[in-house]
Design an enzyme around this catalytic site. Structure first.
Site, PDB file in Angstrom:
ATOM      1  N   CYS A 118       7.673   8.818   1.153  1.00  8.34           N
ATOM      2  CA  CYS A 118       8.830   8.396   1.949  1.00  8.34           C
ATOM      3  C   CYS A 118       9.902   9.489   1.952  1.00  8.34           C
ATOM      4  CB  CYS A 118       9.423   7.104   1.400  1.00  8.34           C
ATOM      5  SG  CYS A 118      10.854   6.538   2.349  1.00  8.34           S
ATOM      6  N   LYS A 163       0.267   7.438  -2.219  1.00  8.04           N
ATOM      7  CA  LYS A 163       0.369   7.898  -0.829  1.00  8.04           C
ATOM      8  C   LYS A 163       1.342   9.068  -0.792  1.00  8.04           C
ATOM      9  CE  LYS A 163       1.181   6.110   3.853  1.00  8.04           C
ATOM     10  NZ  LYS A 163       2.356   6.860   4.307  1.00  8.04           N
TER      11      LYS A 163
END
Length: 488
Positions: free
Chosen positions: A115, A154
C-alpha cells in the site's frame, strides 16, 4: 508448525484486498461468481487488537467488534476455508497476536507490503516495509512459526528487477505459502503500465506460488483476459482488484452478468449480513461508474439509508421482507437467551422488571447512593455488584448483593452503570427503602449533603487549619469519596 489447511495458491482466481470494497457481501458475491480465494480489506493490527470476538447468532456470523461497538471484521462459515485475512502491521508480535485472534475463522493470513498511501507508510506499514527487509523477515518468520494457517504477503516492485528478485528470494526463505506481486512501483498509479516482465522474472526465480496483480487497466476486460495476464507474467495465479470492483461477475467463465442483476445480488448479501449503508453505497457507486448521472445513479447518490438504496434499485419489498425476517429472528433469539439466563439463574436472587431513568431523580442523586447510605446506617457491608454482558446484543445485567441477599432486574441495559442502578432499585424497593425519586418528596440525602457541605464551609471560615481537619470534615470527605467510587 504444520500448515493445516486445504488452501492452495496455484491456478487460482483471487479477489484482491481492497479498502472499503472487500467486505463480506463483496467477498461472498465473488465466490458465487467463481472466485477461488477472496482477501478481505486491509485491517490495521492495533485496531484489531482492540476488538472482541463475538458470535452473532442472528446473522450467523463471527464478528470482531471494537470498543465503540463498530464491527471491524465480519465473516461467516460460507467463506471460512476461502478467505485470507489481510492486515497492516509493522511489528512482528502485534501481527502474531492478531493472527492468533482470527486464525480459527479464516483460511490464511496476509501482510500488506504494497500500500503506497501515506496513512500506511507513515506508520511504517504497507510499501514502507519494502525498504526494511529485516522487519519483513521478522514479521513473516514470526507468523509462519506462530500459527497453523498459511501466511502470504503482497508487495509492489522495487526500482530495479534485480533488487525486487533478491527481496522476493529473501521473503521465500521465511516459509510463506505464496507471494502476491502488484506489478507497479510504489509511486506508480493505475494509469501507469503494469510491469509484466518483473512479475515474470519473480515467477521464474522462486519456487513458491506467485500471484500476479495489477492487470485490470491493461489486460483484464473480461474473464478470458485473466488467463492472458497469467501467461504474460508466468504467474501461478491471478489476483483481480478494480475489474472485480466494477463487476464481480468477471470471475464467471460464462461471461458477465448484466450489471443490474449483479448489483441486486450484491444488495441481497448486504441485507442478509447487515452491511452498513455507507459502505454499500460506496461499492454500488464503483459499479455504476459512468451511470452515476442516470436517474438511478442520482437516487443512489442521494440515499441516506439501506432502505433508500433498496428503493433506488426497485427492491423495497425485498427490504421489508428481509428486515421483518431478521427482526423476528432477533426477537426469538433474545427470548431464548433470556429464558436460558432465567433457567440458569440462582433461584435465591430476588428479581423485578425495573429500569433506571435518570429523569426521575434529582441531579447527582442515584439509587446506588441511597443503597450505600442505607447499608451504612444499618451497619451492613458495602453493596457488591457483579455485572455481565450478553454476547448476542451486548447488553448488561447486574446482580447486587446486600446483607447476603442478591437482587437484579430482569431487564437488560445498554451500559454497566445503568444495569447497576437497576439492580440497586430492585433491592431498595424490595426492602421498602426510599430510592431518591423526585416523586418521593423531600430528599433526605440531598439535605444531608447540603448540611455537611455547609458545616465544612463554616469550619473553614472559623479559621480551622486545613491540614488538621475535624472528624466531621474527615467523615464528609470519606463519604464523598465512597459515593464517587460507587458511581464508577
Amino acid at each position: 508448525m504444520t500448515v493445516n489447511s486445504p488452501l492452495c495458491f496455484r491456478g487460482k482466481k483471487i479477489l484482491a484486498p481492497m479498502v472499503r470494497v472487500g467486505t463480506l457481501p463483496m467477498r461472498l458475491l465473488a465466490l458465487d461468481y467463481g472466485a477461488d480465494i477472496v482477501y478481505c480489506e486491509e485491517l490495521i493490527d492495533i485496531k484489531m487488537l482492540q476488538c472482541k470476538r463475538v458470535m452473532n447468532e442472528v446473522l450467523e456470523t463471527v464478528d470482531f467488534v471494537a470498543p465503540n461497538e463498530r464491527v471491524v471484521f465480519r465473516t461467516c462459515e460460507r467463506e471460512r476455508h476461502r478467505v485470507v485475512f489481510q492486515m497492516g502491521s509493522a511489528d512482528a508480535e502485534r501481527a502474531l497476536a492478531v493472527a492468533k485472534l482470527v486464525e480459527s475463522d479464516v483460511a490464511g493470513i496476509d501482510i500488506n507490503m504494497g500500500c503506497p498511501k501515506e496513512y500506511s507508510t507513515k506508520a511504517s506499514m504497507g510499501a514502507a516495509l519494502l525498504s526494511d527487509p529485516d522487519k519483513i523477515e521478522s514479521i513473516l518468520t514470526t507468523l509462519v512459526k506462530g500459527i497453523c494457517k498459511p501466511v502470504t504477503c503482497k508487495i509492489r516492485i522495487l526500482p530495479s528487477i534485480e533488487d525486487t528478485v533478491n527481496l522476493v528470494k529473501r521473503i521465500e526463505k521465511t516459509g510463506i505459502a505464496a507471494i502476491a506481486v502488484h506489478g507497479r512501483k510504489k509511486e506508480e498509479r493505475p494509469q501507469h503500465p503494469v510491469h509484466c516482465d518483473v512479475i515474470k522474472a519473480i515467477s521464474e526465480a522462486v519456487s513458491i506460488p506467485v500471484i500476479a496483480n495489477g492487470g485490470s487497466h491493461d489486460f483484464i476486460k473480461e474473464h478470458t483476459d485473466i488467463e492472458t495476464f497469467q501467461k504474460a507474467t508466468a504467474a501461478s495465479s491471478v489476483m483481480i482488484a478494480r475489474a472485480a470492483m466494477w463487476n464481480p461477475s468477471i470471475f464467471r467463465k460464462e461471461g458477465f452478468f448484466p450489471l443490474k442483476e449483479v448489483m441486486q445480488d450484491y444488495i441481497k448479501y448486504v441485507l442478509r449480513y447487515d452491511n452498513h449503508y455507507t459502505n454499500t453505497k460506496y461499492c454500488l457507486c464503483q459499479m455504476l461508474r459512468e451511470q452515476l448521472e442516470t436517474t438511478q445513479g442520482k437516487k443512489l447518490h442521494a440515499a441516506q439509508s439501506t432502505r433508500e438504496i433498496c428503493e433506488a434499485f426497485e427492491m423495497a419489498d425485498f427490504y421489508e421482507e428481509t428486515t421483518a425476517i431478521f427482526e423476528a429472528k432477533k426477537t426469538s433469539s433474545e427470548t431464548e437467551t433470556q429464558d436460558k439466563d432465567d433457567q440458569m439463574e440462582d433461584p435465591d436472587v430476588i428479581k423485578m422488571a425495573v429500569r433506571f431513568d435518570k429523569r426521575e431523580y434529582p441531579p447527582q442523586i442515584t439509587p446506588k447512593m441511597y443503597l450505600l447510605e442505607w447499608c451504612r446506617k444499618e451497619k451492613h457491608p458495602q453493596p457488591v455488584y457483579e455485572t455481565v454482558q450478553r454476547p448476542l446484543d451486548r447488553l448488561f445485567c447486574s446482580v447486587v448483593t446486600v446483607a447476603e441477599q442478591k437482587y437484579r432486574s430482569t431487564l437488560w441495559d445498554k451500559s454497566k452503570k445503568l444495569a447497576e442502578q437497576s439492580a440497586a432499585i430492585v433491592c431498595l424497593r424490595t426492602l421498602g427503602v426510599p430510592e431518591g425519586r423526585l416523586c418521593e418528596g423531600e430528599n433526605q440525602l440531598i439535605n444531608k449533603r447540603k448540611r455537611e457541605v455547609q458545616e465544612l464551609l463554616n469550619n473553614r471560615d472559623s479559621g480551622e487549619d486545613p491540614a488538621e481537619p475535624s472528624q466531621k470534615k474527615s467523615n464528609f470527605i470519606e463519604e464523598n469519596s465512597d459515593m464517587k467510587l460507587s458511581q464508577m
